[in-house]
Design a protein around this motif. Structure first.
Motif, PDB file in Angstrom:
ATOM      1  N   GLY A  52      42.542  40.192  38.983  1.00  0.00           N
ATOM      2  CA  GLY A  52      41.134  39.807  39.321  1.00  0.00           C
ATOM      3  C   GLY A  52      40.463  38.863  38.193  1.00  0.00           C
ATOM      4  O   GLY A  52      39.581  38.485  38.544  1.00  0.00           O
ATOM      5  N   TYR A  53      41.144  38.544  37.089  1.00  0.00           N
ATOM      6  CA  TYR A  53      40.570  37.798  36.226  1.00  0.00           C
ATOM      7  C   TYR A  53      40.627  36.324  36.387  1.00  0.00           C
ATOM      8  O   TYR A  53      39.844  35.468  36.037  1.00  0.00           O
ATOM      9  N   LEU A  54      41.444  35.803  37.270  1.00  0.00           N
ATOM     10  CA  LEU A  54      41.576  34.412  37.694  1.00  0.00           C
ATOM     11  C   LEU A  54      41.377  34.500  39.390  1.00  0.00           C
ATOM     12  O   LEU A  54      41.915  35.348  39.835  1.00  0.00           O
ATOM     13  N   ASN A  55      40.671  33.542  39.891  1.00  0.00           N
ATOM     14  CA  ASN A  55      40.629  33.368  41.512  1.00  0.00           C
ATOM     15  C   ASN A  55      41.853  32.451  41.845  1.00  0.00           C
ATOM     16  O   ASN A  55      41.995  31.421  41.081  1.00  0.00           O
TER      17      ASN A  55
ATOM     18  N   HIS B 221      35.719  45.602  31.999  1.00  0.00           N
ATOM     19  CA  HIS B 221      35.861  44.914  33.363  1.00  0.00           C
ATOM     20  C   HIS B 221      37.124  45.425  34.272  1.00  0.00           C
ATOM     21  O   HIS B 221      37.124  45.937  35.238  1.00  0.00           O
ATOM     22  N   GLY B 222      38.332  45.198  33.325  1.00  0.00           N
ATOM     23  CA  GLY B 222      39.784  45.619  34.019  1.00  0.00           C
ATOM     24  C   GLY B 222      40.013  46.979  34.137  1.00  0.00           C
ATOM     25  O   GLY B 222      40.716  47.587  35.115  1.00  0.00           O
ATOM     26  N   ILE B 223      39.284  48.030  33.486  1.00  0.00           N
ATOM     27  CA  ILE B 223      39.392  49.352  33.573  1.00  0.00           C
ATOM     28  C   ILE B 223      38.231  49.870  34.465  1.00  0.00           C
ATOM     29  O   ILE B 223      38.221  51.208  34.582  1.00  0.00           O
ATOM     30  N   GLY B 224      37.725  49.198  35.157  1.00  0.00           N
ATOM     31  CA  GLY B 224      36.729  49.425  36.301  1.00  0.00           C
ATOM     32  C   GLY B 224      35.297  49.610  35.975  1.00  0.00           C
ATOM     33  O   GLY B 224      34.477  50.413  36.729  1.00  0.00           O
TER      34      GLY B 224
END
Lengths: 248, 346
Positions: A52-55, B221-224
């Motif tokens: 989800g870091y890049l679209n 962000h990546g861990i929620g």
């Protein structure tokens, strides 16, 4: 084995460079999928798009039948996606325990979980990766191997269904590397997770992976069992090189 | 009668067969009752010794009451806001204008000061998501100055050149000295309340999440962690607290001028109270607030006009000499405390 993750015609470009071109694949529940390709093939881009870091410019990502293409990283984490980073990115100013506790708190939603519950959970995951004795040490003071393990603990603490592992072996000595591989195998067994594993060390994937996907220039070269893939002409041409077995 | 004895590591007090011991060991000093008692005794003592000290103490309390939410904001957004005095200005001007226009009492203006500050902070909060690093620093630094310009341009409303006068005073008990004393206690209550709230927040799970954002936003962000939500909430929440300090200033001095609060000097004082105390350890903010206020007072009394130059120089030297802050001398390094130090981001 049911489908856990399904990628349909994913394309991602950076300016004029096509990093991922019309890539489609599935990941089934409970398997270990290896993901290989030469440098710059777009492996990390794929992981960045999936987490989800890049679209993606076009294409669709489905998880358990839910379309997650436009979800943000934290929503995907709640769905059960977790990743580790190629270069460890711990929370340097937090202790090892607190770093893992954060992901236990914020990962997949757990009903009525108190802060203390999260600490207990985090302790469990730290013990699992063998960092129990380092739990009160700031992450910035840990060694490289310990950071890798901390990353793994942090990813596991979100209770993922699918774990993206980005080059866990890079920079580890053979002893540490074999430890890491054993840990990942144990994690898969104990926590029932599915693993999507980017790796350059072929010997590891030959042993651990159920299926390997090879890409080059963002396009899929080959997909199949490890033996099929390493004997594929195109893969040997693009990535492995002839006579790779003598070095592997 | 009372027998004091100083042994190697403890003070023993004997009185008629009873014995009290106090071990001189920094970790036993972390006693909230002790410090709050000292805080409460101080103005009463100053009332008899030197009433001028009460004034210094009020400004120290307010500096601390601005520096603490500022530390929380820094932690929760992972960015250093260089214009906390903007919210002091918003809260102060709201209270001042309402009090002058409608003759409202301080208690009536307080909710409006908080609401307007919160609303302004909400309007301003997308910046926390959009801008990072140097751009955030520049934009947040600019805002107080822009507001100052606005007060001068619309001088018929804000009285930017002379300042607003005739605000209802915070208290009117008839006796000026007793007024001061009670106001000092109100400032202590505000400061201790902020300290208590922020300490609770920081020690809770939300503090941990904020610390994670402060360390690495993307990974969090990546861990929620819903980073945008946490950042905006901590930004708006702290801004509201800073607005209360503006309200206090307006009613305390019965006047409010952008010249005093929206300029660089005031910003510097807040910032140094935060940094000198101990790099966003919130207890350090209190130490820093007192240090800055009393240093300024001493310099004004001893040096006269030159203090305006000497004051920042001393503080900047201290920043280099004590990178961990005054609180850091005592705190050294404690791994178990996860409250992080801040990094000014690229």
């Amino acid at each position: 084995m049911s489908e856990l993750l399904k990628v349909n015609n994913m394309t991602k470009t950076f300016g004029g460079i096509v990093a991922v071109n019309n890539l489609s694949f599935e990941i089934h529940e409970g398997e270990t999928v290896g993901f290989i390709g030469p440098n710059g093939a777009g492996k990390s881009t794929v992981v960045n798009v999936l987490s989800g870091y890049l679209n993606a410019d076009s294409g669709q990502v489905e998880m358990n039948g839910v379309n997650i293409t436009n979800m943000k990283p934290y929503q995907r984490a709640h769905m059960g996606l977790a990743r580790t980073y190629q270069i460890p990115r711990p929370f340097p100013e937090l202790t090892a325990l607190m770093g893992v506790a954060t992901s236990a708190l914020c990962g997949k939603k757990r009903i009525n979980q108190s802060f203390e519950d999260a600490l207990v959970n985090a302790t469990h995951y730290l013990e699992f990766v063998g960092l129990f004795s380092k739990r009160n040490i700031l992450a910035r003071d840990l060694t490289f191997y310990e950071l890798r393990m901390l990353e793994l603990a942090r990813a596991l603490a979100t209770t993922p269904k699918l774990l993206f592992i980005d080059e866990v072996m890079a920079g580890l000595n053979p002893g540490e590397a074999s430890n890491a591989i054993r840990l990942i195998a144990r994690a898969k067994e104990q926590f029932g997770i599915t693993i999507f594993w980017i790796e350059h060390v072929m010997a590891v994937l030959m042993e651990a992976a159920d299926r390997i996907i090879a890409i080059n220039h963002g396009e899929k070269l080959s997909e199949g069992t490890p033996d099929e893939v390493v004997n594929n002409e195109q893969v040997i041409e693009a990535y492995l090189g002839r006579g790779w077995k003598t070095y592997a | 009668m009372v027998d004091f004895e100083l042994k190697r590591d403890r003070i023993t007090i004997r009185l008629k067969g009873k014995k009290w011991e106090w071990i001189i060991e920094p970790r036993y000093w972390r006693n909230s009752i002790l410090w709050v008692t000292l805080l409460l005794i101080f103005p009463a003592a100053a009332y008899f010794i030197s009433p001028g000290l009460i004034n210094t103490m009020i400004s120290a309390n307010l500096l601390a009451a601005i520096a603490m939410p500022m530390a929380l904001m820094t932690l929760g957004t992972g960015r250093v806001n260089f214009g906390p005095n903007f919210f002091v200005g918003v809260g102060g001007y709201t209270a001042a204008l309402l009090s002058i226009a409608y003759g409202w009492s301080p208690l009536a203006t307080l909710p409006f000061a908080i609401i307007v500050t919160l609303f302004t902070a909400i309007l301003y909060s997308p910046l926390v998501i959009v801008a990072r690093g140097l751009y955030y620093v520049l934009l947040s630094l600019l805002l107080p100055f822009v507001f100052f310009e606005v007060t001068i341009i619309y001088t018929d409303i804000f009285k930017g050149d002379t300042g607003l006068f005739g605000i209802k005073p915070l208290l009117d008990l008839g006796n000026a000295r007793i007024n001061f004393l009670v106001i000092a206690y109100i400032s202590i209550v505000i400061m201790v309340l902020f300290l208590w709230i922020i300490n609770k927040v920081v020690k809770s799970r939300y503090g941990l999440i904020m610390a994670a954002i402060n360390d690495d936003e993307e990974v969090a962000h990546g861990i929620g962690v819903n980073i945008n939500k946490v950042k905006i909430i901590s930004f708006v929440f702290s801004a509201g607290m800073i607005g209360v300090a503006g309200w206090f200033y307006a009613h305390y001095f019965s006047s409010f001028a952008g010249q005093t609060y929206l300029t660089f000097t005031f910003m510097l004082k807040i910032f140094l109270a935060m940094m000198i105390g101990g790099r966003t350890t919130i207890f350090g903010c209190v130490v820093g607030g007192y240090f800055v206020a009393f240093l300024e007072m001493i310099l004004i009394r001893t040096m006269g006009p030159i203090q305006a130059v000497v004051f920042p120089v001393i503080l900047i030297i201290l920043l280099f000499a004590l990178p961990e802050g005054l609180f850091g001398i005592y705190r050294k390094r404690r791994y178990r405390e996860y409250f992080p130090t801040i990094h000014v981001r690229r």
